[in-house]
Design a protein around this motif. Structure first.
Motif, PDB file in Angstrom:
ATOM      1  N   ILE A 191      10.831  12.055  34.238  1.00 37.68           N
ATOM      2  CA  ILE A 191      12.298  12.777  33.677  1.00 37.68           C
ATOM      3  C   ILE A 191      12.681  13.888  34.936  1.00 37.68           C
TER       4      ILE A 191
ATOM      5  N   ALA B  90       5.087  15.158  38.454  1.00 39.91           N
ATOM      6  CA  ALA B  90       4.897  14.790  39.324  1.00 39.91           C
ATOM      7  C   ALA B  90       3.485  14.142  38.589  1.00 39.91           C
ATOM      8  N   GLY B  91       4.012  12.726  38.080  1.00 40.31           N
ATOM      9  CA  GLY B  91       2.843  11.830  37.750  1.00 40.31           C
ATOM     10  C   GLY B  91       3.813  10.371  37.821  1.00 40.31           C
TER      11      GLY B  91
ATOM     12  N   LEU C  44       7.088  20.612  23.684  1.00 34.59           N
ATOM     13  CA  LEU C  44       6.606  20.206  25.443  1.00 34.59           C
ATOM     14  C   LEU C  44       7.912  20.255  25.946  1.00 34.59           C
ATOM     15  N   GLY C  45       8.597  20.293  25.152  1.00 32.24           N
ATOM     16  CA  GLY C  45      10.257  20.195  25.920  1.00 32.24           C
ATOM     17  C   GLY C  45      10.793  21.000  26.420  1.00 32.24           C
TER      18      GLY C  45
ATOM     19  N   HIS D 216       5.856  20.096  31.203  1.00 32.86           N
ATOM     20  CA  HIS D 216       5.802  18.857  30.447  1.00 32.86           C
ATOM     21  C   HIS D 216       5.530  18.092  32.096  1.00 32.86           C
ATOM     22  N   GLY D 217       4.916  16.742  31.681  1.00 26.83           N
ATOM     23  CA  GLY D 217       5.060  16.026  32.684  1.00 26.83           C
ATOM     24  C   GLY D 217       5.954  14.843  33.593  1.00 26.83           C
ATOM     25  N   SER D 218       5.978  13.753  33.627  1.00 27.07           N
ATOM     26  CA  SER D 218       6.415  13.027  33.883  1.00 27.07           C
ATOM     27  C   SER D 218       7.643  11.575  32.623  1.00 27.07           C
ATOM     28  N   ALA D 219       6.602  11.518  31.885  1.00 28.70           N
ATOM     29  CA  ALA D 219       7.057  11.120  30.884  1.00 28.70           C
ATOM     30  C   ALA D 219       7.882  10.096  30.867  1.00 28.70           C
ATOM     31  N   PHE D 220       7.350   8.974  31.609  1.00 30.18           N
ATOM     32  CA  PHE D 220       8.136   7.520  31.414  1.00 30.18           C
ATOM     33  C   PHE D 220       8.695   7.133  30.715  1.00 30.18           C
ATOM     34  N   ASP D 221       7.490   6.894  29.758  1.00 30.77           N
ATOM     35  CA  ASP D 221       8.157   6.422  27.926  1.00 30.77           C
ATOM     36  C   ASP D 221       9.203   6.973  27.451  1.00 30.77           C
ATOM     37  N   ILE D 222      10.134   7.990  27.760  1.00 28.12           N
ATOM     38  CA  ILE D 222      11.512   8.335  28.017  1.00 28.12           C
ATOM     39  C   ILE D 222      12.533   7.685  29.146  1.00 28.12           C
TER      40      ILE D 222
ATOM     41  N   LEU E 242      16.776  10.879  27.287  1.00 32.54           N
ATOM     42  CA  LEU E 242      16.372  11.102  26.146  1.00 32.54           C
ATOM     43  C   LEU E 242      16.245  12.560  26.342  1.00 32.54           C
ATOM     44  N   ALA E 243      15.741  13.273  27.279  1.00 33.61           N
ATOM     45  CA  ALA E 243      14.473  14.308  27.934  1.00 33.61           C
ATOM     46  C   ALA E 243      15.551  15.507  27.345  1.00 33.61           C
ATOM     47  N   ASN E 244      14.721  16.261  27.205  1.00 32.13           N
ATOM     48  CA  ASN E 244      15.042  17.838  26.619  1.00 32.13           C
ATOM     49  C   ASN E 244      14.900  18.533  27.795  1.00 32.13           C
TER      50      ASN E 244
ATOM     51  N   ASP F 158      12.654  15.374  21.145  1.00 40.59           N
ATOM     52  CA  ASP F 158      11.061  15.387  21.012  1.00 40.59           C
ATOM     53  C   ASP F 158      11.142  16.625  19.626  1.00 40.59           C
TER      54      ASP F 158
HETATM   55  P1  ATP Z   1       2.335  13.183  33.299  1.00 38.97           P
HETATM   56  O1  ATP Z   1       1.440  11.772  33.379  1.00 38.97           O
HETATM   57  O2  ATP Z   1       3.271  12.994  34.358  1.00 38.97           O
HETATM   58  O3  ATP Z   1       1.982  14.915  32.804  1.00 38.97           O
HETATM   59  P2  ATP Z   1       3.193  12.347  30.629  1.00 38.97           P
HETATM   60  O4  ATP Z   1       3.893  11.462  30.045  1.00 38.97           O
HETATM   61  O5  ATP Z   1       1.595  11.865  30.793  1.00 38.97           O
HETATM   62  O6  ATP Z   1       3.055  12.851  31.889  1.00 38.97           O
HETATM   63  P3  ATP Z   1       4.526  14.764  29.444  1.00 38.97           P
HETATM   64  O7  ATP Z   1       5.589  14.385  30.154  1.00 38.97           O
HETATM   65  O8  ATP Z   1       3.826  16.147  29.784  1.00 38.97           O
HETATM   66  O9  ATP Z   1       2.765  13.533  29.490  1.00 38.97           O
HETATM   67  O10 ATP Z   1       4.259  13.720  28.349  1.00 38.97           O
HETATM   68  C1  ATP Z   1       3.835  13.959  26.948  1.00 38.97           C
HETATM   69  C2  ATP Z   1       4.966  12.839  26.094  1.00 38.97           C
HETATM   70  O11 ATP Z   1       5.789  14.198  25.217  1.00 38.97           O
HETATM   71  C3  ATP Z   1       6.026  12.547  26.833  1.00 38.97           C
HETATM   72  O12 ATP Z   1       4.845  11.108  26.639  1.00 38.97           O
HETATM   73  C4  ATP Z   1       6.817  12.469  26.240  1.00 38.97           C
HETATM   74  O13 ATP Z   1       7.150  11.302  25.213  1.00 38.97           O
HETATM   75  C5  ATP Z   1       6.831  14.024  25.048  1.00 38.97           C
HETATM   76  N1  ATP Z   1       7.875  15.071  26.771  1.00 38.97           N
HETATM   77  C6  ATP Z   1       7.422  15.518  27.656  1.00 38.97           C
HETATM   78  N2  ATP Z   1       8.398  16.583  27.600  1.00 38.97           N
HETATM   79  C7  ATP Z   1       9.564  16.209  27.136  1.00 38.97           C
HETATM   80  C8  ATP Z   1      10.743  16.297  27.224  1.00 38.97           C
HETATM   81  N3  ATP Z   1      10.869  17.296  28.011  1.00 38.97           N
HETATM   82  N4  ATP Z   1      12.165  15.823  26.493  1.00 38.97           N
HETATM   83  C9  ATP Z   1      11.430  14.919  25.448  1.00 38.97           C
HETATM   84  N5  ATP Z   1      10.142  14.350  25.394  1.00 38.97           N
HETATM   85  C10 ATP Z   1       8.953  14.973  26.393  1.00 38.97           C
END
Ligand code: ATP
Length: 356
Positions: free
Chosen positions: A15, A77-78, A260-261, A282-288, A293-295, A336
């Motif tokens: 994201i 980064a992730g 976290l967003g 926050h990280g890369s949040a590949f799930d969204i 949907l990212a905030n 989120d």
């Molecule tokens: P990484 O491995 O890069 O740290 P990650 O997916 O393990 O990434 P995060 O990206 O920090 O960890 O986020 C954890 C969860 O929080 C995500 O799966 C996502 O659903 C939610 N999340 C994080 N950032 C956002 C955002 N900006 N908007 C909406 N949801 C978020």
């Protein structure tokens, strides 16, 4: 006088690739309202996809084109297909360490309209800024592995604190505490169990505190600090901690502030020898990823930190006001935060506020 800021834009992965372009739009909207200030973005496509093509997260000499920039805007980064230590050390930490961004600064507040999971906490009872030592400590990178796969396998990560490293980050944190209304700082420690480096950390705190007679301070063990953040959030203001301790505490802080967003961070070189880097926590949040949907609020708040650092306090305040107007409206909450708004709705609303 016309000012043109040169910003390196590194969206990175997941994201990050969505929220950074949104942030650029917001910064352009700010400059459209203030014609004497411009932002010029140079884009760098470093991250997981770059790694798949080139075998590295960023080029060997990648710091060179960043050096002359006023600041760096970073996404995340992730990548689920690449080990985390490669994505982290190959890009984000390479920049943080390469530019000696030794203070990682993370403000935490409960923004208007956002619910904290703390039942009895009023929004004005939680207003923290965590300063994380960002260049050594538990994440020094020193250590090694031998005899891999054999029963005698051994691995170590060495935690290193230097007097120079501790003094400079504590001094930075005390100065920050001094600039805030409460003028109070809590020094996080673990000197009961870690009986060498953390004892030095405590001793240096006593010395540095003497330079700031108008700042009150106390000391807290990191484990006790987690409970204090939950039970007595109002007792904390500025917090300084080592790399690992602050890493953990600041994720807790972000969760207590609602999501976290929302949370921003700055990797700062206080001496301004190199560009500082601003990013959502926050990280890369590949799930969204790719779903809109990212905030983007954490990234926008990081841009506020960047503007403040560049000396554009009025622009920073204007953007922060726009952010707070938007978070105050539950219809503009992303998933989120329990809402249904899309990232674009939030960006459009922030831009509309700026343009009023
Ligand atoms: P990484 O491995 O890069 O740290 P990650 O997916 O393990 O990434 P995060 O990206 O920090 O960890 O986020 C954890 C969860 O929080 C995500 O799966 C996502 O659903 C939610 N999340 C994080 N950032 C956002 C955002 N900006 N908007 C909406 N949801 C978020």
């Amino acid at each position: 006088m016309n000012k043109k800021y040169q910003i390196a834009s590194i969206p990175g992965d997941g994201i990050g690739k969505e929220v950074i372009p949104e942030c650029e739009k917001v910064l352009h909207a700010l400059s459209a309202q203030n014609k004497n200030i411009e932002f010029n973005f140079e884009h760098f496509d470093w991250g997981g996809d770059y790694y798949r093509k080139h075998g590295v997260m960023m080029p060997e000499d990648g710091l060179d084109p960043l050096r002359s920039k006023d600041a760096i805007l970073f996404g995340s980064a992730g990548d689920p297909k690449i080990p985390d230590h490669i994505t982290l050390w190959g890009l984000r930490l390479k920049i943080c360490q390469g530019f000696d961004q030794y203070a990682n600064v993370r403000p935490t507040r409960i923004l208007p309209g956002i619910q904290t999971p703390l039942r009895n906490c009023q929004p004005d009872q939680l207003d923290w800024v965590i300063v994380r030592e960002n260049s050594e400590g538990e994440y020094s990178g020193l250590g090694g592995r031998a005899h891999q796969g054999h029963p005698i396998e051994v691995a170590s990560d060495m935690s290193i604190l230097t007097r120079v490293g501790v003094e400079r980050v504590q001094r930075y944190a005390f100065r920050l505490a001094q600039s805030r209304p409460r003028k109070h700082i809590t020094v996080i420690t673990k000197s009961n169990a870690q009986r060498h480096a953390m004892v030095m950390w405590d001793e240096i705190a006593v010395q540095v505190a003497k330079e700031f007679p108008d700042v009150t301070w106390d000391k807290e063990l990191v484990d006790a600090a987690t409970a204090r953040m939950v039970n007595h959030p109002e007792s904390l203001d500025t917090i300084v901690a080592t790399n690992l301790h602050a890493d953990v505490l600041s994720d807790l802080a972000a969760a207590l502030a609602g999501s976290l967003g929302i949370a921003p961070t700055g990797n700062i070189d206080p001496e301004r020898r190199y560009p500082s880097m601003f990013e959502p926590i926050h990280g890369s949040a590949f799930d969204i990823m790719g779903k809109g949907l990212a905030n983007p609020i954490g990234t926008f708040w990081s841009a506020v930190m960047m503007l403040d650092f560049l000396g554009e306090k009025d622009l920073g305040a204007k953007l922060m006001q726009a952010i707070e107007k938007v978070t105050a409206n539950p219809k503009l909450h992303t998933r989120d935060l329990g809402g249904t708004a899309m990232m674009k709705d939030v960006t459009d609303a922030v831009i509309a506020e700026i343009s009023k």
